[in-house]
Write a protein that holds these residues in place. Sequence first.
Motif, PDB file in Angstrom:
ATOM      1  N   TYR A  11       0.792  -1.228   0.000  1.00 49.06           N
ATOM      2  CA  TYR A  11       0.000   0.000   0.000  1.00 49.06           C
ATOM      3  C   TYR A  11       0.826   1.282   0.000  1.00 49.06           C
ATOM      4  N   TYR A  12       2.066   1.211   0.446  1.00 48.52           N
ATOM      5  CA  TYR A  12       2.903   2.413   0.530  1.00 48.52           C
ATOM      6  C   TYR A  12       4.290   2.156  -0.066  1.00 48.52           C
ATOM      7  N   PRO A  13       4.381   1.667  -1.284  1.00 42.27           N
ATOM      8  CA  PRO A  13       5.684   1.267  -1.833  1.00 42.27           C
ATOM      9  C   PRO A  13       6.650   2.416  -2.073  1.00 42.27           C
ATOM     10  N   SER A  14       6.147   3.608  -2.282  1.00 43.27           N
ATOM     11  CA  SER A  14       7.044   4.711  -2.608  1.00 43.27           C
ATOM     12  C   SER A  14       7.385   5.591  -1.407  1.00 43.27           C
ATOM     13  N   ASN A  15       6.932   5.247  -0.220  1.00 42.08           N
ATOM     14  CA  ASN A  15       7.238   6.061   0.951  1.00 42.08           C
ATOM     15  C   ASN A  15       8.714   6.046   1.300  1.00 42.08           C
ATOM     16  N   MET A  16       9.377   4.944   1.088  1.00 40.53           N
ATOM     17  CA  MET A  16      10.777   4.829   1.453  1.00 40.53           C
ATOM     18  C   MET A  16      11.636   5.043   0.215  1.00 40.53           C
ATOM     19  N   ALA A  17      12.507   6.033   0.263  1.00 38.67           N
ATOM     20  CA  ALA A  17      13.419   6.263  -0.854  1.00 38.67           C
ATOM     21  C   ALA A  17      14.637   5.365  -0.729  1.00 38.67           C
ATOM     22  N   LYS A  18      15.172   5.236   0.473  1.00 38.10           N
ATOM     23  CA  LYS A  18      16.363   4.439   0.704  1.00 38.10           C
ATOM     24  C   LYS A  18      16.411   4.052   2.176  1.00 38.10           C
ATOM     25  N   MET A  19      16.882   2.845   2.462  1.00 34.96           N
ATOM     26  CA  MET A  19      17.057   2.402   3.844  1.00 34.96           C
ATOM     27  C   MET A  19      18.495   1.920   3.989  1.00 34.96           C
ATOM     28  N   PHE A  20      19.192   2.483   4.966  1.00 30.80           N
ATOM     29  CA  PHE A  20      20.551   2.066   5.248  1.00 30.80           C
ATOM     30  C   PHE A  20      20.575   1.305   6.560  1.00 30.80           C
ATOM     31  N   LEU A  21      21.124   0.120   6.535  1.00 30.70           N
ATOM     32  CA  LEU A  21      21.333  -0.661   7.747  1.00 30.70           C
ATOM     33  C   LEU A  21      22.839  -0.658   7.985  1.00 30.70           C
ATOM     34  N   ILE A  47      17.139  -1.071  -0.076  1.00 30.96           N
ATOM     35  CA  ILE A  47      17.824  -1.432   1.163  1.00 30.96           C
ATOM     36  C   ILE A  47      19.305  -1.637   0.890  1.00 30.96           C
ATOM     37  N   GLU A  48      20.146  -0.988   1.691  1.00 31.25           N
ATOM     38  CA  GLU A  48      21.595  -1.169   1.578  1.00 31.25           C
ATOM     39  C   GLU A  48      22.171  -1.492   2.948  1.00 31.25           C
ATOM     40  N   LEU A  49      22.944  -2.553   2.999  1.00 37.03           N
ATOM     41  CA  LEU A  49      23.657  -2.922   4.210  1.00 37.03           C
ATOM     42  C   LEU A  49      25.064  -2.360   4.105  1.00 37.03           C
ATOM     43  N   GLU A  56      30.386   7.997   3.418  1.00 40.81           N
ATOM     44  CA  GLU A  56      30.383   8.528   2.052  1.00 40.81           C
ATOM     45  C   GLU A  56      29.082   8.175   1.328  1.00 40.81           C
ATOM     46  N   LYS A  57      28.635   6.939   1.475  1.00 43.82           N
ATOM     47  CA  LYS A  57      27.404   6.494   0.817  1.00 43.82           C
ATOM     48  C   LYS A  57      26.179   7.200   1.401  1.00 43.82           C
ATOM     49  N   VAL A  58      26.119   7.303   2.714  1.00 44.48           N
ATOM     50  CA  VAL A  58      24.974   7.948   3.369  1.00 44.48           C
ATOM     51  C   VAL A  58      24.928   9.433   3.015  1.00 44.48           C
ATOM     52  N   PHE A  59      26.103  10.082   2.950  1.00 48.14           N
ATOM     53  CA  PHE A  59      26.139  11.513   2.643  1.00 48.14           C
ATOM     54  C   PHE A  59      25.716  11.814   1.203  1.00 48.14           C
ATOM     55  N   GLU A  60      25.683  10.805   0.337  1.00 43.92           N
ATOM     56  CA  GLU A  60      25.146  11.007  -1.008  1.00 43.92           C
ATOM     57  C   GLU A  60      23.640  11.287  -0.963  1.00 43.92           C
ATOM     58  N   TYR A  61      22.982  10.788   0.070  1.00 40.79           N
ATOM     59  CA  TYR A  61      21.528  10.892   0.179  1.00 40.79           C
ATOM     60  C   TYR A  61      21.073  11.851   1.278  1.00 40.79           C
ATOM     61  N   ILE A  62      21.881  11.977   2.326  1.00 40.88           N
ATOM     62  CA  ILE A  62      21.466  12.759   3.491  1.00 40.88           C
ATOM     63  C   ILE A  62      22.555  13.760   3.834  1.00 40.88           C
ATOM     64  N   ASP A  63      22.184  15.009   3.979  1.00 42.48           N
ATOM     65  CA  ASP A  63      23.123  16.049   4.376  1.00 42.48           C
ATOM     66  C   ASP A  63      23.581  15.800   5.814  1.00 42.48           C
TER      67      ASP A  63
END
Length: 74
Positions: A11-21, A47-49, A56-63
């Motif tokens: 029902y909400y497939p587009s709510n999550m842009a990216k998930m970092f674990l 999803i990225e582990l 570096e990877k997280v900063f590509e998506y989040i300031d």
Amino acid sequence: MTLSTKIGQDYYPSNMAKMFLINTNRFFYLVYNIVKPLIDIGTRRKIELLDNDYKEKVFEYIDPDNLPTFLGGN
């Protein structure tokens, strides 16, 4: 697949842009690899582990200003 995961991806497939674990243990990797085929392919791609070199990877998506200090933010 849990009910909440099924509802989320159905029902909400587009709510999550990216998930970092970040820095998960070996047991989690084992469980994730077992459960991964049950997760919708579109959700799996989001999803990225990550290990210790995550910043570096997280900063590509989040300031860094929007992250808590324990995750390397300002």
